[in-house]
Scaffold this motif. Structure first.
Motif, PDB file in Angstrom:
ATOM      1  N   ASP A 261      62.112  63.619  -5.316  1.00  0.00           N
ATOM      2  CA  ASP A 261      62.033  64.135  -3.950  1.00  0.00           C
ATOM      3  C   ASP A 261      63.433  64.427  -3.394  1.00  0.00           C
ATOM      4  O   ASP A 261      64.190  63.504  -3.105  1.00  0.00           O
ATOM      5  N   PRO A 262      63.792  65.714  -3.233  1.00  0.00           N
ATOM      6  CA  PRO A 262      65.129  66.074  -2.748  1.00  0.00           C
ATOM      7  C   PRO A 262      65.448  65.522  -1.364  1.00  0.00           C
ATOM      8  O   PRO A 262      66.625  65.423  -0.991  1.00  0.00           O
ATOM      9  N   ALA A 263      64.426  65.125  -0.596  1.00  0.00           N
ATOM     10  CA  ALA A 263      64.660  64.581   0.747  1.00  0.00           C
ATOM     11  C   ALA A 263      65.108  63.117   0.714  1.00  0.00           C
ATOM     12  O   ALA A 263      65.588  62.597   1.709  1.00  0.00           O
ATOM     13  N   LYS A 264      64.964  62.472  -0.418  1.00  0.00           N
ATOM     14  CA  LYS A 264      65.328  61.057  -0.521  1.00  0.00           C
ATOM     15  C   LYS A 264      66.774  60.879  -0.974  1.00  0.00           C
ATOM     16  O   LYS A 264      67.291  61.654  -1.775  1.00  0.00           O
ATOM     17  N   ALA A 265      67.391  59.807  -0.478  1.00  0.00           N
ATOM     18  CA  ALA A 265      68.758  59.479  -0.891  1.00  0.00           C
ATOM     19  C   ALA A 265      68.842  59.278  -2.404  1.00  0.00           C
ATOM     20  O   ALA A 265      69.857  59.601  -3.019  1.00  0.00           O
ATOM     21  N   ALA A 266      67.755  58.786  -3.003  1.00  0.00           N
ATOM     22  CA  ALA A 266      67.738  58.555  -4.450  1.00  0.00           C
ATOM     23  C   ALA A 266      67.763  59.859  -5.248  1.00  0.00           C
ATOM     24  O   ALA A 266      67.843  59.846  -6.472  1.00  0.00           O
ATOM     25  N   HIS A 267      67.731  60.980  -4.566  1.00  0.00           N
ATOM     26  CA  HIS A 267      67.911  62.293  -5.195  1.00  0.00           C
ATOM     27  C   HIS A 267      69.212  62.936  -4.694  1.00  0.00           C
ATOM     28  O   HIS A 267      70.021  63.423  -5.483  1.00  0.00           O
ATOM     29  N   SER A 268      69.412  62.917  -3.383  1.00  0.00           N
ATOM     30  CA  SER A 268      70.571  63.618  -2.811  1.00  0.00           C
ATOM     31  C   SER A 268      71.903  62.959  -3.172  1.00  0.00           C
ATOM     32  O   SER A 268      72.893  63.659  -3.386  1.00  0.00           O
ATOM     33  N   VAL A 269      71.936  61.633  -3.258  1.00  0.00           N
ATOM     34  CA  VAL A 269      73.192  60.958  -3.625  1.00  0.00           C
ATOM     35  C   VAL A 269      73.600  61.300  -5.059  1.00  0.00           C
ATOM     36  O   VAL A 269      74.734  61.727  -5.294  1.00  0.00           O
ATOM     37  N   PRO A 270      72.699  61.145  -6.053  1.00  0.00           N
ATOM     38  CA  PRO A 270      73.089  61.549  -7.410  1.00  0.00           C
ATOM     39  C   PRO A 270      73.441  63.036  -7.498  1.00  0.00           C
ATOM     40  O   PRO A 270      74.359  63.414  -8.238  1.00  0.00           O
ATOM     41  N   ALA A 271      72.750  63.876  -6.741  1.00  0.00           N
ATOM     42  CA  ALA A 271      73.071  65.313  -6.744  1.00  0.00           C
ATOM     43  C   ALA A 271      74.488  65.537  -6.221  1.00  0.00           C
ATOM     44  O   ALA A 271      75.240  66.366  -6.764  1.00  0.00           O
TER      45      ALA A 271
END
Length: 135
Positions: free
Chosen positions: A23-33
């Protein structure tokens, strides 16, 4: 600024992210990105995805065939000790628990094995403050 956090970002490039979200809205996606955009190599660990951030996803840390320097944890605090044990088993150099994740047991496991340890800090925020980039 936390010297250990800064040292981890300065000295290491390969980060296995346990719990990287689809889920791109979650920190668990946006931080690694964000870390990937700054030139870090991000290796996703997620039991239910095949590809995230353009990278092959592994089911567990033990499944990663390459050397992992940093294990970044996006899992609930009660799961952190188990991830710490896995990080030690694969020879990681550092364990980083994301913001709001705290575990005395994970800290003890990591420190006893000689891993650098950070908890309750956002890796992307520290990276932005220190302006450390790999590209």
């Amino acid at each position: 600024m936390d010297e250990t956090a800064e040292r981890i970002l300065r000295d290491f490039t390969t980060i296995a992210v346990v719990g990287l979200s689809r889920d791109p809205a979650k920190a668990a996606h946006s931080v690694p990105a964000a870390m990937q955009s700054a030139g870090f190599r991000v290796i996703p660990v997620n039991p239910t995805a095949d590809e995230l951030l353009g990278e092959r996803v592994y089911r567990s840390l033990a499944d990663i065939p390459d050397s992992v320097e940093v294990v970044n944890v996006f899992r609930p605090s009660p799961e952190a000790a188990g991830v710490a044990r896995e990080a030690v088993r694969i020879g990681a150099k550092a364990l980083w628990l994301q913001q709001d994740i705290v575990s005395a047991e994970a800290r003890a496991i990591a420190e006893e094995a000689g891993l650098l340890y950070v908890e309750d800090r956002c890796m992307a925020v520290v990276r932005a403050i220190t302006a450390i980039r790999k590209n």
